[in-house]
Design a protein around this motif. Structure first.
Motif, short mmCIF file in Angstrom:
data_model
loop_
_atom_site.label_atom_id
_atom_site.label_comp_id
_atom_site.label_asym_id
_atom_site.label_seq_id
_atom_site.Cartn_x
_atom_site.Cartn_y
_atom_site.Cartn_z
N TYR A 49 35.87 50.70 30.27
CA TYR A 49 34.46 50.39 30.47
C TYR A 49 34.28 48.95 30.96
O TYR A 49 33.48 48.68 31.86
CB TYR A 49 33.65 50.61 29.20
N GLY A 50 35.02 48.02 30.36
CA GLY A 50 34.96 46.63 30.80
C GLY A 50 35.43 46.47 32.23
O GLY A 50 34.83 45.73 33.02
N PHE A 51 36.48 47.21 32.56
CA PHE A 51 37.00 47.20 33.92
C PHE A 51 35.94 47.66 34.91
O PHE A 51 35.72 47.02 35.94
CB PHE A 51 38.24 48.11 33.97
N LEU A 52 35.26 48.76 34.59
CA LEU A 52 34.22 49.29 35.49
C LEU A 52 33.06 48.31 35.63
O LEU A 52 32.39 48.29 36.66
CB LEU A 52 33.70 50.63 35.00
N LEU A 53 32.83 47.52 34.62
CA LEU A 53 31.74 46.56 34.67
C LEU A 53 32.09 45.35 35.55
O LEU A 53 31.24 44.86 36.29
CB LEU A 53 31.39 46.09 33.25
N PHE A 54 33.34 44.90 35.50
CA PHE A 54 33.71 43.68 36.23
C PHE A 54 34.36 43.93 37.59
O PHE A 54 34.30 43.07 38.46
CB PHE A 54 34.64 42.80 35.37
N TRP A 55 34.99 45.08 37.79
CA TRP A 55 35.72 45.36 39.02
C TRP A 55 34.84 45.25 40.27
O TRP A 55 35.24 44.59 41.24
CB TRP A 55 36.37 46.72 38.89
N PRO A 56 33.65 45.84 40.30
CA PRO A 56 32.81 45.68 41.50
C PRO A 56 32.43 44.23 41.79
O PRO A 56 32.40 43.82 42.96
CB PRO A 56 31.56 46.52 41.18
#
Length: 158
Positions: free
Chosen positions: A104-111
């Motif tokens: 979830y953290g990845f999806l939040l910061f990746w973009p």
């Protein structure tokens, strides 16, 4: 803008189910292999989806677009994790592990990270969201969702 937001939802849906389909058999075989692929292959798939989304963002403030993408992808992942683990697999206990929250953290910061890294290139790649983009993402998402659901319901294993 409405068409773009719809495209992000459809693109997120397709990417979520494609990622789970790709990881299903390796993860079934070995948790370590599944986690390894989740940390290597899944980010590439989400990066591709994010770049598709960013290049069709209809406005100039790319970081704002990246934040919208991040929030939509995060919302979709949380809802579809609940559907996938809670209803399709009947495995809610497997859902809330640290890897889920890392994801979830990845999806939040990746973009946001990709928007900063590729800011100059994305402005050159700009295009409008076309109906064919929605259709291709929707069909691929439905195929991945259907195949994975079929595999799970029938209990197909390697």
């Amino acid at each position: 803008m409405k068409k773009w937001v719809l495209y992000i939802f459809v693109l997120g849906f397709a990417t979520y189910w494609a990622s789970n389909l790709i990881l299903w058999f390796p993860w079934s075989y070995s948790t370590t292999l599944g986690v390894t692929l989740m940390l290597t292959v899944a980010p590439l798939l989400w990066a591709y989806a994010t770049l598709l989304a960013l290049k069709t963002y209809p406005k100039n403030r790319l970081l704002k677009g990246a934040l919208i993408i991040a929030l939509i992808f995060l919302l979709l992942a949380a809802i579809m994790d609940y559907i996938f683990f809670g209803h399709i697999r009947n495995a809610m206990k497997e859902l809330y592990h640290p890897t889920t929250f890392y994801g979830y953290g990845f999806l939040l910061f990746w973009p946001l990270i990709l928007a900063l890294i590729f800011k100059n290139k994305i402005s050159k790649w700009k295009k409008n969201t076309a109906n064919i983009d929605l259709i291709k993402a929707g069909i691929s998402g439905m195929i991945c969702f259907g195949v994975l659901t079929f595999i799970i319901i029938l209990g197909i294993e390697i």
